[in-house]
Design an enzyme around this catalytic site. Sequence first.
Site, PDB file in Angstrom:
ATOM      1  N   LYS A 152      -7.507  -3.751 -12.689  1.00 16.19           N
ATOM      2  CA  LYS A 152      -7.870  -3.302 -11.206  1.00 16.19           C
ATOM      3  C   LYS A 152      -7.309  -1.931 -11.027  1.00 16.19           C
ATOM      4  O   LYS A 152      -7.906  -1.103 -10.439  1.00 16.19           O
ATOM      5  CB  LYS A 152      -7.285  -3.911  -9.942  1.00 16.19           C
ATOM      6  CG  LYS A 152      -8.267  -4.954  -9.336  1.00 16.19           C
ATOM      7  CD  LYS A 152      -7.595  -5.805  -8.282  1.00 16.19           C
ATOM      8  CE  LYS A 152      -7.914  -5.039  -6.940  1.00 16.19           C
ATOM      9  NZ  LYS A 152      -7.458  -5.933  -5.627  1.00 16.19           N
ATOM     10  N   GLU A 195      -7.572   1.613  17.216  1.00 11.60           N
ATOM     11  CA  GLU A 195      -8.469   0.702  17.186  1.00 11.60           C
ATOM     12  C   GLU A 195      -9.707   1.393  16.191  1.00 11.60           C
ATOM     13  O   GLU A 195     -10.152   2.535  16.320  1.00 11.60           O
ATOM     14  CB  GLU A 195      -9.129   0.757  18.652  1.00 11.60           C
ATOM     15  CG  GLU A 195      -8.945  -0.498  19.404  1.00 11.60           C
ATOM     16  CD  GLU A 195      -9.643  -0.825  20.438  1.00 11.60           C
ATOM     17  OE1 GLU A 195     -10.895  -1.147  20.157  1.00 11.60           O
ATOM     18  OE2 GLU A 195      -9.444  -0.471  21.481  1.00 11.60           O
ATOM     19  N   GLY A 223      -7.333 -10.767  -0.889  1.00  8.59           N
ATOM     20  CA  GLY A 223      -8.617 -10.715  -0.414  1.00  8.59           C
ATOM     21  C   GLY A 223      -9.836 -11.511  -1.239  1.00  8.59           C
ATOM     22  O   GLY A 223      -9.540 -12.546  -1.727  1.00  8.59           O
ATOM     23  N   TYR A 224     -10.807 -10.611  -1.625  1.00 11.92           N
ATOM     24  CA  TYR A 224     -11.904 -11.170  -2.092  1.00 11.92           C
ATOM     25  C   TYR A 224     -11.903 -11.349  -3.579  1.00 11.92           C
ATOM     26  O   TYR A 224     -13.045 -11.444  -4.402  1.00 11.92           O
ATOM     27  CB  TYR A 224     -13.139 -10.516  -1.705  1.00 11.92           C
ATOM     28  CG  TYR A 224     -13.429 -10.666   0.068  1.00 11.92           C
ATOM     29  CD1 TYR A 224     -14.161 -11.863   0.549  1.00 11.92           C
ATOM     30  CD2 TYR A 224     -12.798  -9.778   0.727  1.00 11.92           C
ATOM     31  CE1 TYR A 224     -14.160 -12.056   1.695  1.00 11.92           C
ATOM     32  CE2 TYR A 224     -12.916  -9.704   2.094  1.00 11.92           C
ATOM     33  CZ  TYR A 224     -13.710 -11.074   2.695  1.00 11.92           C
ATOM     34  OH  TYR A 224     -13.743 -11.203   4.107  1.00 11.92           O
ATOM     35  N   ASP A 261      -9.358   3.009   4.393  1.00 12.31           N
ATOM     36  CA  ASP A 261     -10.264   1.980   4.795  1.00 12.31           C
ATOM     37  C   ASP A 261     -11.148   1.369   3.653  1.00 12.31           C
ATOM     38  O   ASP A 261     -11.700   2.078   2.872  1.00 12.31           O
ATOM     39  CB  ASP A 261     -11.072   2.138   6.045  1.00 12.31           C
ATOM     40  CG  ASP A 261     -11.267   1.017   6.811  1.00 12.31           C
ATOM     41  OD1 ASP A 261     -10.624   0.243   7.308  1.00 12.31           O
ATOM     42  OD2 ASP A 261     -12.520   0.885   7.343  1.00 12.31           O
ATOM     43  N   SER A 262     -11.098   0.043   3.503  1.00 10.95           N
ATOM     44  CA  SER A 262     -11.904  -0.474   2.557  1.00 10.95           C
ATOM     45  C   SER A 262     -12.604  -2.090   2.884  1.00 10.95           C
ATOM     46  O   SER A 262     -12.254  -2.414   3.949  1.00 10.95           O
ATOM     47  CB  SER A 262     -10.883  -1.086   1.317  1.00 10.95           C
ATOM     48  OG  SER A 262      -9.898  -0.257   1.115  1.00 10.95           O
ATOM     49  N   ARG A 295     -10.450   1.227  -5.508  1.00 10.17           N
ATOM     50  CA  ARG A 295      -9.468   2.215  -4.945  1.00 10.17           C
ATOM     51  C   ARG A 295      -8.861   3.184  -6.050  1.00 10.17           C
ATOM     52  O   ARG A 295      -8.618   4.395  -5.543  1.00 10.17           O
ATOM     53  CB  ARG A 295      -8.069   1.374  -4.577  1.00 10.17           C
ATOM     54  CG  ARG A 295      -7.130   1.860  -3.638  1.00 10.17           C
ATOM     55  CD  ARG A 295      -6.429   0.752  -2.937  1.00 10.17           C
ATOM     56  NE  ARG A 295      -7.118  -0.013  -2.048  1.00 10.17           N
ATOM     57  CZ  ARG A 295      -7.514  -1.443  -2.360  1.00 10.17           C
ATOM     58  NH1 ARG A 295      -7.163  -1.986  -3.413  1.00 10.17           N
ATOM     59  NH2 ARG A 295      -8.080  -1.949  -1.234  1.00 10.17           N
ATOM     60  N   LYS A 334       0.858  -0.994  -0.098  1.00  8.86           N
ATOM     61  CA  LYS A 334       0.146  -0.066  -0.031  1.00  8.86           C
ATOM     62  C   LYS A 334       0.896   1.372  -0.190  1.00  8.86           C
ATOM     63  O   LYS A 334       0.794   2.205  -0.851  1.00  8.86           O
ATOM     64  CB  LYS A 334      -0.863   0.018   1.241  1.00  8.86           C
ATOM     65  CG  LYS A 334      -2.112   0.929   1.163  1.00  8.86           C
ATOM     66  CD  LYS A 334      -2.947   0.593   2.260  1.00  8.86           C
ATOM     67  CE  LYS A 334      -4.270  -0.362   2.145  1.00  8.86           C
ATOM     68  NZ  LYS A 334      -5.244  -0.211   3.261  1.00  8.86           N
TER      69      LYS A 334
HETATM   70  P1  IMP Z   1      -8.069  -2.350   3.736  1.00  6.94           P
HETATM   71  O1  IMP Z   1      -9.022  -1.629   4.631  1.00  6.94           O
HETATM   72  O2  IMP Z   1      -7.612  -1.717   2.565  1.00  6.94           O
HETATM   73  O3  IMP Z   1      -6.847  -2.951   4.463  1.00  6.94           O
HETATM   74  O4  IMP Z   1      -9.062  -3.560   3.388  1.00  6.94           O
HETATM   75  C1  IMP Z   1      -9.659  -4.501   4.338  1.00  6.94           C
HETATM   76  C2  IMP Z   1     -10.214  -5.913   3.640  1.00  6.94           C
HETATM   77  O5  IMP Z   1     -11.041  -5.691   2.783  1.00  6.94           O
HETATM   78  C3  IMP Z   1      -8.819  -6.459   3.177  1.00  6.94           C
HETATM   79  O6  IMP Z   1      -8.200  -7.244   3.914  1.00  6.94           O
HETATM   80  C4  IMP Z   1      -9.516  -7.356   2.011  1.00  6.94           C
HETATM   81  O7  IMP Z   1     -10.117  -8.589   2.676  1.00  6.94           O
HETATM   82  C5  IMP Z   1     -10.952  -6.212   1.656  1.00  6.94           C
HETATM   83  N1  IMP Z   1     -10.349  -5.611   0.361  1.00  6.94           N
HETATM   84  C6  IMP Z   1      -9.950  -4.337   0.311  1.00  6.94           C
HETATM   85  N2  IMP Z   1     -10.047  -4.071  -0.829  1.00  6.94           N
HETATM   86  C7  IMP Z   1      -9.962  -5.337  -1.749  1.00  6.94           C
HETATM   87  C8  IMP Z   1      -9.572  -5.489  -3.034  1.00  6.94           C
HETATM   88  O8  IMP Z   1      -9.223  -4.706  -3.672  1.00  6.94           O
HETATM   89  N3  IMP Z   1      -9.620  -6.713  -3.486  1.00  6.94           N
HETATM   90  C9  IMP Z   1     -10.029  -7.681  -2.519  1.00  6.94           C
HETATM   91  N4  IMP Z   1     -10.339  -7.635  -1.466  1.00  6.94           N
HETATM   92  C10 IMP Z   1     -10.252  -6.423  -0.730  1.00  6.94           C
END
Ligand code: IMP
Length: 200
Positions: A173, A40, A150-151, A69-70, A179, A12
Site C-alpha cells: 500500500k 462539518e 476500512g475496505y 479526505d478519502s 494515498r 495519519k
Molecule cells: P479518511 O478520509 O482518510 O479518514 O477516509 C475515510 C474512510 O474511507 C475510511 O474510514 C475508510 O473507510 C475509507 N478508506 C480511505 N482510505 C482507505 C484505505 O486506504 N483502505 C481502506 N479504506 C479506506
Amino acid sequence: MKLIIASNNPGKIEEYRDILEPFGFQVVSQKQEAICLEVEETGTTFEENALLKARAIYENTHCCVISDDSGLEVEALGGEPGLYSARYKGLPTEHERRLAVLEGLKGSDNRKARFVTCICFIDESGQEHLFTGEWNGVIAEKEEGSNGFGYDPIFISEDGNGRTTASLPISFKEKYSHRAKAVEKLMAYLKLLRFTPSHL
Ligand code: IMP
C-alpha cells in the site's frame, strides 16, 4: 516552519510526520496546538471536504496546514460509499460497512471500484494546493486478509495480482495506494519549491 495536520488520527499524523519532517517542517497535530475544531464535512467532493478542514485551521492559526479526505467509490453503486465511506449507511463497524458493499453488489457483473484521496496543503501565505491520488481495482466476492483498515479486505487493486489489499504486506500500500500517489504529488511540489531543510 510549523505545519499542522488537520486530523485527530494518530496513525495519519505519524505518517505525515515521516513524510514532511525531512522537508524541514515541524509537524504538529491539531491536538498539540489545542485546536478543538469539529469541521462539518459538508462538501460534495473529496477536494471540497479536504479544503474545508484545512481552511478552518488556517483561519485560526495562519500556519501551514495539511488535511486529507478519502473514500471508496464503487461504480455499480453509483459511486457509493464515496464521501460517506467512514459512515456508510450509518453502520457502526468497518466489517458491517464492507458487508453492505458486498451485499449491494450481489448479482452485479460490474465490480469496478477505486479509492480516491485528496490532500490539501495550505502554505504560510494562505495559498491552497490540492493533490489527488486514485487507485483502481475491483471488489472481491468476500472479505480476505487482516492488514490495513476500512475496505482493504474487499478491495483487489489493479496491481494486487488478484489478492485483496488486506492480504498483502503494508509495504504494498505504501508504494501503490491512492494515498501514496497523492503524497508523491505533494512531495514533488514541495521539492519544486525547494522546500528543503536548508531553505527554511
Ligand atoms: P479518511 O478520509 O482518510 O479518514 O477516509 C475515510 C474512510 O474511507 C475510511 O474510514 C475508510 O473507510 C475509507 N478508506 C480511505 N482510505 C482507505 C484505505 O486506504 N483502505 C481502506 N479504506 C479506506
